[in-house]
Design a protein around this motif. Structure first.
Motif, mmCIF file in Angstrom:
data_model
loop_
_atom_site.group_PDB
_atom_site.id
_atom_site.type_symbol
_atom_site.label_atom_id
_atom_site.label_comp_id
_atom_site.label_asym_id
_atom_site.label_seq_id
_atom_site.Cartn_x
_atom_site.Cartn_y
_atom_site.Cartn_z
ATOM 1 N N ASN A 243 0.849 -1.187 0.000
ATOM 2 C CA ASN A 243 0.000 0.000 0.000
ATOM 3 C C ASN A 243 0.882 1.233 0.000
ATOM 4 O O ASN A 243 2.111 1.120 0.082
ATOM 5 C CB ASN A 243 -0.973 0.002 1.188
ATOM 6 N N ASP A 244 0.286 2.388 -0.126
ATOM 7 C CA ASP A 244 1.070 3.627 -0.109
ATOM 8 C C ASP A 244 0.377 4.644 0.765
ATOM 9 O O ASP A 244 -0.830 4.549 1.038
ATOM 10 C CB ASP A 244 1.280 4.166 -1.527
ATOM 11 N N MET A 245 1.144 5.638 1.218
ATOM 12 C CA MET A 245 0.604 6.641 2.130
ATOM 13 C C MET A 245 1.366 7.949 1.947
ATOM 14 O O MET A 245 2.595 7.950 1.820
ATOM 15 C CB MET A 245 0.731 6.150 3.579
ATOM 16 N N ILE A 246 0.649 9.048 1.925
ATOM 17 C CA ILE A 246 1.264 10.380 1.839
ATOM 18 C C ILE A 246 2.018 10.653 3.133
ATOM 19 O O ILE A 246 1.563 10.322 4.223
ATOM 20 C CB ILE A 246 0.190 11.442 1.571
ATOM 21 N N VAL A 247 3.160 11.283 3.023
ATOM 22 C CA VAL A 247 4.094 11.374 4.150
ATOM 23 C C VAL A 247 3.514 12.091 5.364
ATOM 24 O O VAL A 247 3.784 11.699 6.510
ATOM 25 C CB VAL A 247 5.427 12.024 3.700
ATOM 26 N N ASP A 248 2.715 13.138 5.153
ATOM 27 C CA ASP A 248 2.161 13.828 6.312
ATOM 28 C C ASP A 248 1.130 12.964 7.030
ATOM 29 O O ASP A 248 1.080 12.926 8.264
ATOM 30 C CB ASP A 248 1.575 15.199 5.934
ATOM 31 N N ASN A 249 0.333 12.233 6.262
ATOM 32 C CA ASN A 249 -0.604 11.291 6.871
ATOM 33 C C ASN A 249 0.152 10.159 7.565
ATOM 34 O O ASN A 249 -0.230 9.723 8.663
ATOM 35 C CB ASN A 249 -1.548 10.724 5.817
ATOM 36 N N SER A 251 3.004 10.320 9.009
ATOM 37 C CA SER A 251 3.525 10.827 10.275
ATOM 38 C C SER A 251 2.467 10.761 11.360
ATOM 39 O O SER A 251 2.738 10.360 12.499
ATOM 40 C CB SER A 251 4.013 12.270 10.098
ATOM 41 N N MET A 252 1.248 11.154 10.999
ATOM 42 C CA MET A 252 0.145 11.098 11.955
ATOM 43 C C MET A 252 -0.211 9.663 12.301
ATOM 44 O O MET A 252 -0.406 9.307 13.468
ATOM 45 C CB MET A 252 -1.072 11.835 11.389
ATOM 46 N N GLN A 253 -0.260 8.803 11.294
ATOM 47 C CA GLN A 253 -0.593 7.395 11.527
ATOM 48 C C GLN A 253 0.466 6.702 12.380
ATOM 49 O O GLN A 253 0.154 5.836 13.203
ATOM 50 C CB GLN A 253 -0.735 6.665 10.189
ATOM 51 N N LEU A 254 1.713 7.111 12.215
ATOM 52 C CA LEU A 254 2.807 6.487 12.952
ATOM 53 C C LEU A 254 2.698 6.766 14.446
ATOM 54 O O LEU A 254 3.060 5.917 15.267
ATOM 55 C CB LEU A 254 4.153 6.978 12.412
ATOM 56 N N VAL A 255 2.195 7.943 14.811
ATOM 57 C CA VAL A 255 2.053 8.260 16.233
ATOM 58 C C VAL A 255 0.652 7.932 16.749
ATOM 59 O O VAL A 255 0.377 8.130 17.937
ATOM 60 C CB VAL A 255 2.382 9.744 16.523
ATOM 61 N N SER A 256 -0.221 7.449 15.871
ATOM 62 C CA SER A 256 -1.571 7.070 16.292
ATOM 63 C C SER A 256 -1.711 5.552 16.398
ATOM 64 O O SER A 256 -2.187 5.027 17.408
ATOM 65 C CB SER A 256 -2.613 7.602 15.307
ATOM 66 N N ARG A 257 -1.282 4.865 15.344
ATOM 67 C CA ARG A 257 -1.388 3.398 15.335
ATOM 68 C C ARG A 257 -0.180 2.814 14.601
ATOM 69 O O ARG A 257 -0.283 2.360 13.465
ATOM 70 C CB ARG A 257 -2.699 2.960 14.665
ATOM 71 N N PRO A 258 0.989 2.834 15.239
ATOM 72 C CA PRO A 258 2.217 2.380 14.568
ATOM 73 C C PRO A 258 2.218 0.887 14.237
ATOM 74 O O PRO A 258 2.970 0.457 13.359
ATOM 75 C CB PRO A 258 3.320 2.721 15.582
ATOM 76 N N GLN A 259 1.367 0.120 14.908
ATOM 77 C CA GLN A 259 1.349 -1.323 14.677
ATOM 78 C C GLN A 259 0.882 -1.692 13.270
ATOM 79 O O GLN A 259 1.092 -2.816 12.823
ATOM 80 C CB GLN A 259 0.452 -2.015 15.712
ATOM 81 N N GLY A 271 12.622 9.554 5.119
ATOM 82 C CA GLY A 271 13.192 8.535 6.004
ATOM 83 C C GLY A 271 13.869 9.143 7.210
ATOM 84 O O GLY A 271 13.809 8.597 8.318
ATOM 85 N N SER A 272 14.528 10.273 7.015
ATOM 86 C CA SER A 272 15.181 10.954 8.133
ATOM 87 C C SER A 272 14.152 11.394 9.165
ATOM 88 O O SER A 272 14.360 11.254 10.379
ATOM 89 C CB SER A 272 15.954 12.176 7.609
ATOM 90 N N ILE A 273 13.024 11.909 8.704
ATOM 91 C CA ILE A 273 11.987 12.391 9.612
ATOM 92 C C ILE A 273 11.283 11.232 10.314
ATOM 93 O O ILE A 273 11.133 11.217 11.542
ATOM 94 C CB ILE A 273 10.971 13.250 8.842
ATOM 95 N N LEU A 274 10.857 10.232 9.562
ATOM 96 C CA LEU A 274 10.071 9.150 10.151
ATOM 97 C C LEU A 274 10.895 8.251 11.068
ATOM 98 O O LEU A 274 10.356 7.687 12.026
ATOM 99 C CB LEU A 274 9.407 8.324 9.047
ATOM 100 N N SER A 275 12.202 8.117 10.809
ATOM 101 C CA SER A 275 13.026 7.318 11.706
ATOM 102 C C SER A 275 13.133 7.987 13.074
ATOM 103 O O SER A 275 13.191 7.311 14.106
ATOM 104 C CB SER A 275 14.416 7.073 11.109
ATOM 105 N N ASN A 276 13.132 9.317 13.096
ATOM 106 C CA ASN A 276 13.140 10.043 14.369
ATOM 107 C C ASN A 276 11.801 9.915 15.092
ATOM 108 O O ASN A 276 11.760 9.767 16.315
ATOM 109 C CB ASN A 276 13.482 11.514 14.140
ATOM 110 N N ILE A 277 10.711 9.959 14.349
ATOM 111 C CA ILE A 277 9.402 9.737 14.962
ATOM 112 C C ILE A 277 9.335 8.327 15.543
ATOM 113 O O ILE A 277 8.885 8.119 16.680
ATOM 114 C CB ILE A 277 8.276 9.948 13.934
ATOM 115 N N GLY A 278 9.792 7.357 14.765
ATOM 116 C CA GLY A 278 9.786 5.973 15.236
ATOM 117 C C GLY A 278 10.594 5.794 16.498
ATOM 118 O O GLY A 278 10.186 5.078 17.427
ATOM 119 N N ALA A 279 11.755 6.436 16.563
ATOM 120 C CA ALA A 279 12.594 6.334 17.753
ATOM 121 C C ALA A 279 11.875 6.878 18.974
ATOM 122 O O ALA A 279 11.945 6.313 20.072
ATOM 123 C CB ALA A 279 13.913 7.076 17.536
#
Length: 377
Positions: A243-249, A251-259, A271-279
């Motif tokens: 599947n695919d997802m727009i990066v701003d969405n 980011s929100m999904q990653l902090v809402s339902r990362p599973q 990748g630089s931004i989302l790896s920091n969010i993931g951390a």
């Protein structure tokens, strides 16, 4: 049960040689007759390029060296104390790259990149581009013993390393007007997409998500998205969902339902931004291991690329990410037994909670954590 990574899709040629350390631009790569004799005698150890980096890099590198020594890992280090704090390291940079070309494998801390110094290229970016180390992988997962906001997170962020905005292609056409170039090519997008799907296959992952901004950057990100879609069709028979997802969405999904995420593939900057969010979701940059692969070379470094300049030299940094990155390196070298021994020791130490560093809710120093890992080997 701890989940282990399969060996990545890259061939390496182990090299045997004695350890050499290069700490200044006056270092030389000349090999003396005595060194040549040592090379002939010692065929049991693999030579690996070590770049401690800036900030907390030296402390983390010392932790890895101490653990490897205690675990009798058959690796010798060729160390280069490269730094991004000075712009006079061109000779040492060339020698470092030459070492990586010889050894094929490196372990690296993060090198500082000045924010405002014009004309000073990032040594991190230059290294990846010069060696065409195109695929970066950051493993974001919960660690028993580390407090986190969410449970059951286990995802891999795979980013293209050599193109996009992050490659630093910019210039000032006239004073007050800066043009930044974002380069996206079908060839390099296709190979990072294949890398992501191959990673999913080798590690029993079930889904690959392409992260993009194709709704606005219709040509550049559109090419990235469409190429990923084409590659996904080739892997559909293997049961891998795409599947695919727009990066701003995303980011929100990653902090809402990362599973919901499993493997994420994306251009460099995202990748630089989302790896920091993931951390941030699983306990901070100190526990995220990472790796970088090309066709010929592999460089392992913490997956969340923080220099840690504010705590450098204070002996409080968490060496977990660097240790687990070295574990990935050992698996890449075919030293699975040593990799599992060190990985289990790290997880045991963290889970016990007795020697955790401050970022993991403890009070121990880098040295105390390292000694605990050695005791758990």
């Amino acid at each position: 049960m701890l989940r282990t990574l399969a060996r990545p899709l890259i061939a390496t040629t182990p090299r045997s040689i004695i350890t050499r350390s290069f700490a200044s631009t006056n270092a030389t790569l000349a090999v003396s007759p005595g060194e040549q004799a040592a090379q002939v005698r010692d065929q049991t150890k693999t030579l690996v390029t070590l770049i401690p980096g800036d900030g907390v890099g030296k402390e983390l590198a010392e932790s890895v060296k101490a653990v490897f020594s205690a675990a009798n890992v058959p690796v010798e280090w060729e160390q280069f104390d490269l730094s991004g704090h000075v712009d006079l390291n061109d000779k040492l940079m060339k020698e470092t790259l030459a070492s990586l070309r010889r050894n094929k494998v490196g372990l690296k801390g993060i090198l500082y990149t000045p924010v405002s110094r014009l004309g000073h290229a990032s040594f991190n970016v230059s290294m990846r581009k010069d060696l065409d180390i195109y695929a970066s992988t950051s493993l974001v997962r919960n660690m028993p013993g580390v407090p986190s906001r969410f449970k059951n997170i286990d995802l891999a962020i795979i980013r293209e390393n050599t193109e996009g905005e992050y490659s630093g292609l910019e210039h000032q056409s006239i004073p007050g007007i800066v043009e930044s170039l974002k380069i996206v090519t079908r060839t390099k997008t296709e190979r990072i997409a294949r890398f992501a799907f191959d990673f999913a296959l080798k590690n029993n992952r079930k889904k690959v998500t392409c992260i993009h901004k194709a709704n606005i950057m219709k040509l550049g990100d559109g090419l990235f998205l469409n190429t990923c879609r084409e590659v996904a069709k080739e892997y559909s028979l293997n049961g891998i969902e795409f599947n695919d997802m727009i990066v701003d969405n995303a980011s929100m999904q990653l902090v809402s339902r990362p599973q919901q995420f499993d493997v994420m593939v994306m251009p460099n900057l995202y990748g630089s931004i989302l790896s920091n969010i993931g951390a941030g979701l699983v306990g901070g940059p100190g526990i995220i291991p990472g790796s970088n692969f090309g066709r010929e070379y592999a460089v392992f470094e913490p997956g969340c690329r923080h220099v840690g300049a504010d705590i450098g030299g204070s002996n409080i940094a968490n060496p977990t990410a660097m240790l687990l990155s070295s574990v990935m390196m050992l698996r890449h070298l075919g030293l699975a037994e040593h990799a599992n021994t060190i990985s289990n020791a790290v997880y045991t130490t963290v889970q016990s909670g007795h020697s955790n560093t401050r970022d993991m809710g403890g009070k121990s120093s880098t040295t105390e954590f390292t000694k605990a890992v050695i005791a758990a080997l």
